[in-house]
Design an enzyme around this catalytic site. Sequence first.
Site, PDB file in Angstrom:
ATOM      1  CE  LYS A 205      -1.699   1.480   4.041  1.00 38.00           C
ATOM      2  NZ  LYS A 205      -1.354   2.852   4.445  1.00 38.00           N
ATOM      3  CG  ASN A 206       2.246   2.606   3.558  1.00 36.92           C
ATOM      4  OD1 ASN A 206       1.094   2.950   3.293  1.00 36.92           O
ATOM      5  ND2 ASN A 206       2.630   2.316   4.789  1.00 36.92           N
TER       6      ASN A 206
ATOM      7  CB  CYS B  26      -4.286  10.876  12.175  1.00 34.38           C
ATOM      8  SG  CYS B  26      -3.871   9.143  11.968  1.00 34.38           S
TER       9      CYS B  26
ATOM     10  NE  ARG C 232       0.187  10.057  10.281  1.00 35.23           N
ATOM     11  CZ  ARG C 232      -0.225   9.038   9.513  1.00 35.23           C
ATOM     12  NH1 ARG C 232      -1.354   8.432   9.813  1.00 35.23           N
ATOM     13  NH2 ARG C 232       0.468   8.647   8.473  1.00 35.23           N
TER      14      ARG C 232
ATOM     15  CG  ASP D  61       3.341   1.295   9.670  1.00 36.73           C
ATOM     16  OD1 ASP D  61       3.588   1.561   8.487  1.00 36.73           O
ATOM     17  OD2 ASP D  61       2.990   2.149  10.506  1.00 36.73           O
TER      18      ASP D  61
ATOM     19  NE  ARG E  63      -7.639   4.079   5.633  1.00 41.90           N
ATOM     20  CZ  ARG E  63      -7.186   5.231   6.105  1.00 41.90           C
ATOM     21  NH1 ARG E  63      -7.554   5.647   7.294  1.00 41.90           N
ATOM     22  NH2 ARG E  63      -6.334   5.954   5.391  1.00 41.90           N
TER      23      ARG E  63
HETATM   24  C1  EPZ Z   1       4.101   6.851   6.487  1.00 42.23           C
HETATM   25  O1  EPZ Z   1       3.259   7.876   7.029  1.00 42.23           O
HETATM   26  C2  EPZ Z   1       3.211   5.612   6.352  1.00 42.23           C
HETATM   27  N1  EPZ Z   1       2.107   5.925   5.470  1.00 42.23           N
HETATM   28  C3  EPZ Z   1       2.690   5.210   7.728  1.00 42.23           C
HETATM   29  O2  EPZ Z   1       1.961   3.990   7.595  1.00 42.23           O
HETATM   30  C4  EPZ Z   1       3.867   4.935   8.644  1.00 42.23           C
HETATM   31  O3  EPZ Z   1       3.400   4.663   9.941  1.00 42.23           O
HETATM   32  C5  EPZ Z   1       4.781   6.167   8.700  1.00 42.23           C
HETATM   33  O4  EPZ Z   1       5.194   6.556   7.376  1.00 42.23           O
HETATM   34  C6  EPZ Z   1       6.040   5.915   9.511  1.00 42.23           C
HETATM   35  O5  EPZ Z   1       6.726   4.821   9.028  1.00 42.23           O
HETATM   36  C7  EPZ Z   1       2.319   5.935   4.125  1.00 42.23           C
HETATM   37  O6  EPZ Z   1       3.404   5.716   3.630  1.00 42.23           O
HETATM   38  C8  EPZ Z   1       1.138   6.226   3.263  1.00 42.23           C
HETATM   39  P1  EPZ Z   1       5.940  10.289   8.558  1.00 42.23           P
HETATM   40  P2  EPZ Z   1       3.742   9.405   7.030  1.00 42.23           P
HETATM   41  O7  EPZ Z   1       5.741  11.577   7.850  1.00 42.23           O
HETATM   42  O8  EPZ Z   1       4.606   9.667   5.869  1.00 42.23           O
HETATM   43  C9  EPZ Z   1       6.335  13.609  11.943  1.00 42.23           C
HETATM   44  C10 EPZ Z   1       0.188   2.482   7.873  1.00 42.23           C
HETATM   45  O9  EPZ Z   1      -0.173   1.902   8.908  1.00 42.23           O
HETATM   46  N2  EPZ Z   1       6.165  14.604  10.853  1.00 42.23           N
HETATM   47  O10 EPZ Z   1       7.133   9.478   8.199  1.00 42.23           O
HETATM   48  O11 EPZ Z   1       2.537  10.227   7.237  1.00 42.23           O
HETATM   49  C11 EPZ Z   1       5.074  12.769  12.161  1.00 42.23           C
HETATM   50  O12 EPZ Z   1       4.161  13.421  12.994  1.00 42.23           O
HETATM   51  C12 EPZ Z   1       0.569   3.978   7.942  1.00 42.23           C
HETATM   52  O13 EPZ Z   1       0.284   1.955   6.754  1.00 42.23           O
HETATM   53  C13 EPZ Z   1       6.244  15.948  11.160  1.00 42.23           C
HETATM   54  O14 EPZ Z   1       6.452  16.334  12.313  1.00 42.23           O
HETATM   55  O15 EPZ Z   1       4.621   9.415   8.362  1.00 42.23           O
HETATM   56  C14 EPZ Z   1       5.654  11.504  12.782  1.00 42.23           C
HETATM   57  O16 EPZ Z   1       5.845  11.700  14.142  1.00 42.23           O
HETATM   58  C15 EPZ Z   1       0.230   4.601   9.244  1.00 42.23           C
HETATM   59  N3  EPZ Z   1       6.088  16.835  10.144  1.00 42.23           N
HETATM   60  C16 EPZ Z   1       6.998  11.372  12.066  1.00 42.23           C
HETATM   61  O17 EPZ Z   1       7.311  12.654  11.536  1.00 42.23           O
HETATM   62  C17 EPZ Z   1       5.860  16.454   8.840  1.00 42.23           C
HETATM   63  O18 EPZ Z   1       5.716  17.308   7.967  1.00 42.23           O
HETATM   64  C18 EPZ Z   1       7.018  10.343  10.942  1.00 42.23           C
HETATM   65  O19 EPZ Z   1       5.898  10.570  10.127  1.00 42.23           O
HETATM   66  C19 EPZ Z   1       5.778  15.080   8.565  1.00 42.23           C
HETATM   67  C20 EPZ Z   1       5.941  14.169   9.579  1.00 42.23           C
END
Ligand code: EPZ
Length: 433
Positions: free
Chosen positions: A22-23, A130, A135, A320, A412
């Site tokens: 998916k990701n 969320c 996030r 995850d 999902r």
């Molecule tokens: C991706 O989400 C995945 N989703 C998530 O999988 C996964 O949990 C996550 O990466 C971490 O591995 C997809 O790829 C579609 P991040 P993403 O931005 O990109 C902070 C699942 O279960 N952050 O890497 O949204 C954020 O709050 C899903 O399949 C900021 O502060 O996650 C978090 O604490 C859930 N500012 C950390 O970084 C930003 O602009 C990592 O989030 C962006 C992120």
Amino acid sequence: MDKIIVEGGVALRGEVQVSGAKNAALPILAAALLAEGEHVVANVPDLADVRTMGRLLSSMGCEVSRSPTPRQGDGGEKLGASSSFLVRVPARVRPEATYELVKTMRASVVVLGPLLARFGEARVSLPGGCAIGDRPIDQHLKVLTALGAEIAIEHGYVMARVPSGRLRGAEFGFDVQTVTGTENAIMAAVLAEGTTVLRNCAREPEVADLAAALNAMGARIEGAGRTEIRVQGVERLGALRHTVIADRVEAGTLLVAGALTGGDVRVKGFDPVHLAALVEKLREAGAHVEAIPDGLRVVGNGPAHPIQLRTAPHPGFPTDMQAQMMVLLAVGSGSSVVTETIFENRYMHVLELRRLGADITVDGKTALVKGVPQLSGAPVMASDLRASAALVLAGLVASGTTEVQRVYHLDRGYERLEEKLAPLGARIRRVKA
Ligand code: EPZ
């Protein structure tokens, strides 16, 4: 609305094939926006989130269709376990992602980079709240601004445009490693003028898979999968033809199911390197894990040994997989400590596991998991994607019947998980609620 009914107590045995990731599929489908024409993405899982991405691309004026069966390669070999997506992208699209769509899938934000890169404007709804955490998308907006975009937030929308008409290469360091933030930056930089150097990038395999798809379209990306990525901008890109990697999180979930039930399961169709951190923890917990062609075999070995587990960006232990692994520890021997460092609210499954008799105490980022001899089946409520997978796994070892409600969360990210577990012997079925 469906629910899943599980009768616990069966040791899983047999072989199971993993679907596409998916990701990886989501950003790769969004990458189609970067070039006019017909694009084909193979091994795309049939999931609610993928359908949402399809609707999002259609709402912009693209034609999206899916071929029911996995595509065949020139040699007639099956390209992946899942089916294929055909996306026809016109010369001009409506560069908008509405709140209606984005609120159902925050990953919709990955259209921002490609829209700005190709059309110089985008109107994308801010993702709402969320269940697993705050996030924010500040890093996405910061890197796009560094590449020359002007961005304002109005009425809940990111209003972005490129005054000069074309993004320009820049050097940028992320404050935090963000998966979709890195993906948006790469997709913006591939058509920018000049070179972009991105630092403190996410190293997840899905980022590298996106870069591979883009390089096959004619992009010039180096270093994907490492913390520093260099992108040499090009004038235009060609057609997207890519087979999405397998879903390491689905593979991990199936491996934990095998270990948890004291079974013997062969999980096939993925790259074990993508799960090195999980394999290390499964072995530390006493499970037998061995490499097999095109996958891994897991053999459960009695109650899990107590371990310390800390989530981290790749190649650390994947957040995850935290919930699923917690179930293994909840019926283990002794006390384990789990620390969730990525999302500040990713313990919603704990309340429901307690309903099944688990002994887990949460204090901020840390959960103390005292193993109990047996869980007992009960109705439970899914709160998010990976929490729902954990509740299904708990049902596999709980005495009696476990009823997992709100499985739309599960759908999902898992392609009918019950149809993967049942052939391994699980007493599991989906019913209308
Ligand atoms: C991706 O989400 C995945 N989703 C998530 O999988 C996964 O949990 C996550 O990466 C971490 O591995 C997809 O790829 C579609 P991040 P993403 O931005 O990109 C902070 C699942 O279960 N952050 O890497 O949204 C954020 O709050 C899903 O399949 C900021 O502060 O996650 C978090 O604490 C859930 N500012 C950390 O970084 C930003 O602009 C990592 O989030 C962006 C992120």
